[in-house]
Structures are given as structure tokens and as C-alpha cells.
Design an enzyme around this catalytic site. Structure first.
Site, PDB file in Angstrom:
ATOM      1  N   ASP A 160      -0.958  11.401   6.092  1.00 27.59           N
ATOM      2  CA  ASP A 160      -1.352  11.936   4.650  1.00 27.59           C
ATOM      3  C   ASP A 160      -0.861  13.549   4.641  1.00 27.59           C
ATOM      4  O   ASP A 160      -0.997  14.289   5.785  1.00 27.59           O
ATOM      5  CB  ASP A 160      -2.485  11.945   4.208  1.00 27.59           C
ATOM      6  CG  ASP A 160      -2.747  12.107   2.665  1.00 27.59           C
ATOM      7  OD1 ASP A 160      -1.783  12.388   1.966  1.00 27.59           O
ATOM      8  OD2 ASP A 160      -4.046  12.335   2.345  1.00 27.59           O
ATOM      9  N   SER A 199       1.101   2.593   0.174  1.00 30.60           N
ATOM     10  CA  SER A 199       0.171   1.762  -0.132  1.00 30.60           C
ATOM     11  C   SER A 199       0.359   1.013  -1.521  1.00 30.60           C
ATOM     12  O   SER A 199       1.051   1.642  -2.196  1.00 30.60           O
ATOM     13  CB  SER A 199      -1.156   2.680  -0.483  1.00 30.60           C
ATOM     14  OG  SER A 199      -1.206   3.337  -1.775  1.00 30.60           O
ATOM     15  N   ASN A 202       0.217   3.415  -4.401  1.00 30.84           N
ATOM     16  CA  ASN A 202       1.395   4.431  -4.080  1.00 30.84           C
ATOM     17  C   ASN A 202       2.458   4.135  -5.212  1.00 30.84           C
ATOM     18  O   ASN A 202       3.337   5.060  -5.901  1.00 30.84           O
ATOM     19  CB  ASN A 202       1.947   4.674  -2.950  1.00 30.84           C
ATOM     20  CG  ASN A 202       1.042   5.526  -2.044  1.00 30.84           C
ATOM     21  OD1 ASN A 202       1.165   5.185  -0.686  1.00 30.84           O
ATOM     22  ND2 ASN A 202       0.247   6.325  -2.460  1.00 30.84           N
ATOM     23  N   TRP A 203       2.496   2.991  -5.875  1.00 27.50           N
ATOM     24  CA  TRP A 203       3.583   2.857  -6.901  1.00 27.50           C
ATOM     25  C   TRP A 203       3.151   3.648  -8.054  1.00 27.50           C
ATOM     26  O   TRP A 203       4.055   3.675  -9.084  1.00 27.50           O
ATOM     27  CB  TRP A 203       3.309   1.082  -7.406  1.00 27.50           C
ATOM     28  CG  TRP A 203       3.753   0.184  -6.242  1.00 27.50           C
ATOM     29  CD1 TRP A 203       3.133  -0.835  -5.541  1.00 27.50           C
ATOM     30  CD2 TRP A 203       5.229  -0.040  -5.848  1.00 27.50           C
ATOM     31  NE1 TRP A 203       3.727  -1.530  -4.835  1.00 27.50           N
ATOM     32  CE2 TRP A 203       5.119  -0.907  -4.965  1.00 27.50           C
ATOM     33  CE3 TRP A 203       6.345   0.622  -6.244  1.00 27.50           C
ATOM     34  CZ2 TRP A 203       6.146  -1.610  -4.269  1.00 27.50           C
ATOM     35  CZ3 TRP A 203       7.638  -0.231  -5.506  1.00 27.50           C
ATOM     36  CH2 TRP A 203       7.457  -1.180  -4.422  1.00 27.50           C
ATOM     37  N   ARG A 219     -11.151   9.887   3.563  1.00 29.86           N
ATOM     38  CA  ARG A 219     -11.481   8.340   3.070  1.00 29.86           C
ATOM     39  C   ARG A 219     -10.463   7.617   3.788  1.00 29.86           C
ATOM     40  O   ARG A 219      -9.508   7.939   4.548  1.00 29.86           O
ATOM     41  CB  ARG A 219     -10.974   8.554   1.545  1.00 29.86           C
ATOM     42  CG  ARG A 219      -9.850   8.949   1.087  1.00 29.86           C
ATOM     43  CD  ARG A 219      -9.751   9.132  -0.406  1.00 29.86           C
ATOM     44  NE  ARG A 219      -8.755   9.888  -0.681  1.00 29.86           N
ATOM     45  CZ  ARG A 219      -8.940  11.126  -1.146  1.00 29.86           C
ATOM     46  NH1 ARG A 219      -9.849  11.767  -1.260  1.00 29.86           N
ATOM     47  NH2 ARG A 219      -7.750  12.045  -1.635  1.00 29.86           N
ATOM     48  N   GLU A 259     -13.031   4.192  15.523  1.00 28.96           N
ATOM     49  CA  GLU A 259     -13.503   5.599  15.575  1.00 28.96           C
ATOM     50  C   GLU A 259     -12.776   6.439  14.646  1.00 28.96           C
ATOM     51  O   GLU A 259     -11.229   6.256  14.622  1.00 28.96           O
ATOM     52  CB  GLU A 259     -13.339   6.077  17.015  1.00 28.96           C
ATOM     53  CG  GLU A 259     -14.303   5.484  18.074  1.00 28.96           C
ATOM     54  CD  GLU A 259     -15.743   6.081  17.637  1.00 28.96           C
ATOM     55  OE1 GLU A 259     -15.940   6.924  17.243  1.00 28.96           O
ATOM     56  OE2 GLU A 259     -16.664   4.878  17.834  1.00 28.96           O
TER      57      GLU A 259
HETATM   58  C1  IPE Z   1      -2.698   7.112   1.701  1.00 33.90           C
HETATM   59  O1  IPE Z   1      -2.474   8.304   1.141  1.00 33.90           O
HETATM   60  C2  IPE Z   1      -1.585   6.274   1.581  1.00 33.90           C
HETATM   61  C3  IPE Z   1      -0.598   6.511   2.642  1.00 33.90           C
HETATM   62  C4  IPE Z   1      -0.411   7.647   3.690  1.00 33.90           C
HETATM   63  C5  IPE Z   1       0.546   5.852   2.861  1.00 33.90           C
HETATM   64  P1  IPE Z   1      -2.662   8.838  -0.380  1.00 33.90           P
HETATM   65  O2  IPE Z   1      -2.079  10.123  -0.421  1.00 33.90           O
HETATM   66  O3  IPE Z   1      -1.725   7.680  -1.198  1.00 33.90           O
HETATM   67  O4  IPE Z   1      -4.174   8.618  -0.496  1.00 33.90           O
HETATM   68  P2  IPE Z   1      -5.124   9.275  -1.623  1.00 33.90           P
HETATM   69  O5  IPE Z   1      -4.497   9.144  -3.094  1.00 33.90           O
HETATM   70  O6  IPE Z   1      -5.378  10.626  -1.412  1.00 33.90           O
HETATM   71  O7  IPE Z   1      -6.446   8.570  -1.460  1.00 33.90           O
HETATM   72  C1  IPE Z   2       1.618  10.889   2.326  1.00 35.97           C
HETATM   73  O1  IPE Z   2       1.655  12.089   2.033  1.00 35.97           O
HETATM   74  C2  IPE Z   2       2.861   9.811   2.271  1.00 35.97           C
HETATM   75  C3  IPE Z   2       2.769   8.801   1.257  1.00 35.97           C
HETATM   76  C4  IPE Z   2       1.409   8.622   0.768  1.00 35.97           C
HETATM   77  C5  IPE Z   2       3.852   7.951   1.062  1.00 35.97           C
HETATM   78  P1  IPE Z   2       1.651  12.123   0.577  1.00 35.97           P
HETATM   79  O2  IPE Z   2       2.886  12.040  -0.230  1.00 35.97           O
HETATM   80  O3  IPE Z   2       0.333  11.698  -0.008  1.00 35.97           O
HETATM   81  O4  IPE Z   2       1.149  13.973   0.433  1.00 35.97           O
HETATM   82  P2  IPE Z   2       0.281  14.742  -0.202  1.00 35.97           P
HETATM   83  O5  IPE Z   2      -1.392  13.944  -0.167  1.00 35.97           O
HETATM   84  O6  IPE Z   2       0.278  14.569  -1.753  1.00 35.97           O
HETATM   85  O7  IPE Z   2       0.071  15.995  -0.016  1.00 35.97           O
HETATM   86 MG    MG Z   3      -1.586  11.899  -0.061  1.00 39.91          MG
END
Ligand code: IPE
Ligand code: IPE
Ligand code: MG
Length: 251
Positions: free
Chosen positions: A30, A75, A78-79, A204, A217
Site C-alpha cells: 500500500d 482487491s 479496487n474496481w 487494517r 503476525e
Molecule cells: C489494499 O489497499 C489493496 C491492495 C494493496 C491491492 P487499498 O489502498 O485498496 O486499501 P484501503 O482502501 O486503504 O483499505
Molecule cells: C496500493 O497503493 C496499490 C493498489 C491498491 C493497486 P495505492 O494505490 O492504494 O496507494 P495509496 O494508498 O493511494 O497511497
Molecule cells: Mg491504498
């Protein structure tokens, strides 16, 4: 990290005990978007750099003797991101897979994808099938990529598959136990993660491996994913080795 530091970290650092290494590491990659924003770049540049960080972590796991690595790439939620970002990610996954497959074969990496793969673009599905087929007998490390993955979706699809077997008379309801259930998850055959790493400071699970992480862990770092390197991984493993895993028992 300097080249010198990189070379030094090619082998398991001497303060880490091989017998206390996690067998299976899961990672929520993330912070790509925030990393890009801090550099004044578009979010997609963060995703590009994120791929480099993942490649390095995979190699590091292999070098240091971790048997399995599972990375959360996309995820089911993420769509809901802007269309251009989703399209960019799908194309990026496809490109990277095509570019890296030879290297993975050479390095004896076994690739597996978990998630609702049928809903991914068909060109990506083709690369996924090819990569899994060509690496299925490889044994140096198991590398699982969770794409269009949601823990709840995985549990529901397992319920469907089990219910169908009951309907067809192949299974009795009272024969369903935890082992039966696990065999119907996408991750069947892989041990549960011992260690979950999440970058960018969020505390989370975001629907990742809900069943499998019952006793993992958890290690959270504020470092953003593109900056997660071998020295960061070293820190995560040191912390893991100091934890006392009790699994509900008195030790
Ligand atoms: C979790 O990250 C999903 C991936 C790393 C692929 P997100 O950025 O989507 O999670 P939230 O929205 O902060 O919970
Ligand atoms: C994780 O990074 C990658 C995916 C969820 C695909 P993010 O794109 O969620 O990056 P932030 O959380 O917005 O910084
Ligand atoms: Mg993120």
C-alpha cells in the site's frame, strides 16, 4: 540503499535465525499513490515503482530462504477507482507478466494467481494461465499474486463449491470441517501466512486473506510501498523473530 548495502543483504543477515524465519510472508503493498504524490508525479508512476519493489522483495525472499510470498495486487474493491487507473493497472500486470516470465522460469519461481480471475481482461487472463502453467513444477519459491481478490468473495465461492457437492451427493453436510473448507479456497495447498506486512501505515486488512490470517503476525510500517526495500524487510523479520506466537495456548 547503496550498491554495497545491497550486496551485503544478498544473504540472510547474520542476526536473523534461519529456523525462526516465516515460511510464508504476505504483503499488502500500500501507498503507491501517496508515494507518487510526494514526488509530484501521477499516481500511476507509484504503481510502476511498486513493481520494482515487489521484484526485489521476491528475490530477497528467495535469497533468504522464505518458502512462499503472497502479494496483494488488486482487491475486489479496487474496481471502484477511476477508470484510467484501473485500466493502467490491468495493462501493467499484463506487461510485467510477459516481461518477467522468462526470468521467473530461470529462477525456478512457481507463480500462482488467486482471486476471481474470470472477471479480469481476457488478455491478462491469457498471460496468467501461461505463467501458472509454465512455472507449475518450479520449486525455489511459491509466489502468489492476489488479483481481483477479496477475502469475502473467496469464502462465498468456497461455500458455493461445497454446496454444489452436497447437492450432487458427493459430500455430506456433516463431513464439512475446516480442512474441507480450506481445500475449496483459492489458496488450497499453501500454508497460512506466518507474517503479514502492510506498508504506508494503514492498520487494517482491507479484505485480504481473511480466513488464512487467523493467526498471522502483523507488521505495519509507515514506509510507502515503492520505498520498501531489503533493509525494511530485514526490520520486519527481526520484529517477527522477537514475537511469541501462542495460538491461544499458554506458553
Ligand atoms: C489494499 O489497499 C489493496 C491492495 C494493496 C491491492 P487499498 O489502498 O485498496 O486499501 P484501503 O482502501 O486503504 O483499505
Ligand atoms: C496500493 O497503493 C496499490 C493498489 C491498491 C493497486 P495505492 O494505490 O492504494 O496507494 P495509496 O494508498 O493511494 O497511497
Ligand atoms: Mg491504498
Amino acid at each position: 540503499m547503496t550498491v554495497q548495502q545491497k550486496i551485503q543483504l544478498q544473504y540472510l543477515p547474520s542476526d536473523l535465525k534461519p529456523e525462526l524465519l516465516p515460511k510464508h510472508v504476505a504483503v499488502i503493498m500500500d501507498g503507491n499513490g501517496r508515494w507518487a504524490k510526494r514526488q509530484g508525479l501521477p499516481r500511476i508512476m507509484g504503481h510502476k515503482r511498486g513493481v520494482d519493489a515487489l521484484k526485489d522483495l521476491l528475490r530477497c525472499c528467495k535469497d533468504w530462504g522464505v518458502e512462499a510470498l503472497t502479494a496483494y495486487a488488486f482487491s475486489t474493491e479496487n474496481w471502484g477507482r477511476p477508470r484510467e487507473e484501473v485500466d493502467f493497472l490491468m495493462t501493467l500486470f499484463q506487461k510485467v507478466l510477459r516481461q518477467e516470465l522468462r526470468e521467473m522460469v530461470r529462477e525456478n519461481v512457481q507463480i500462482k494467481f488467486v482471486g476471481n480471475l474470470n472477471d479480469l481482461p481476457s488478455a491478462l487472463q491469457t498471460e496468467i494461465s501461461r505463467s501458472m502453467e509454465e512455472t507449475k513444477d518450479n520449486r525455489s519459491i511459491r509466489f502468489t499474486i492476489a488479483t481481483n481478490y477479496g477475502g469475502r468473495q473467496e469464502i462465498v465461492q468456497a461455500c458455493h463449491a461445497i454446496a454444489q457437492k452436497v447437492e450432487q451427493g458427493l459430500l455430506k453436510a456433516d463431513e464439512i470441517d475446516e480442512a474441507t473448507f480450506e481445500r475449496h479456497l483459492y489458496t488450497a495447498g499453501t500454508c497460512d501466512p506466518d507474517l503479514l506486512i502492510r506498508t504506508s501505515g494503514e492498520v487494517r486488512l482491507s479484505n485480504f486473506l481473511l480466513w488464512q490470517m487467523a493467526y498471522s503476525e502483523i507488521y505495519i510500517t509507515d514506509t510507502l510501498w515503492p520505498d520498501f526495500d531489503r533493509s525494511e524487510f530485514h526490520r520486519a523479520l527481526s520484529t517477527f523473530q522477537q514475537r511469541q506466537r501462542r495460538f491461544g495456548k499458554v506458553v
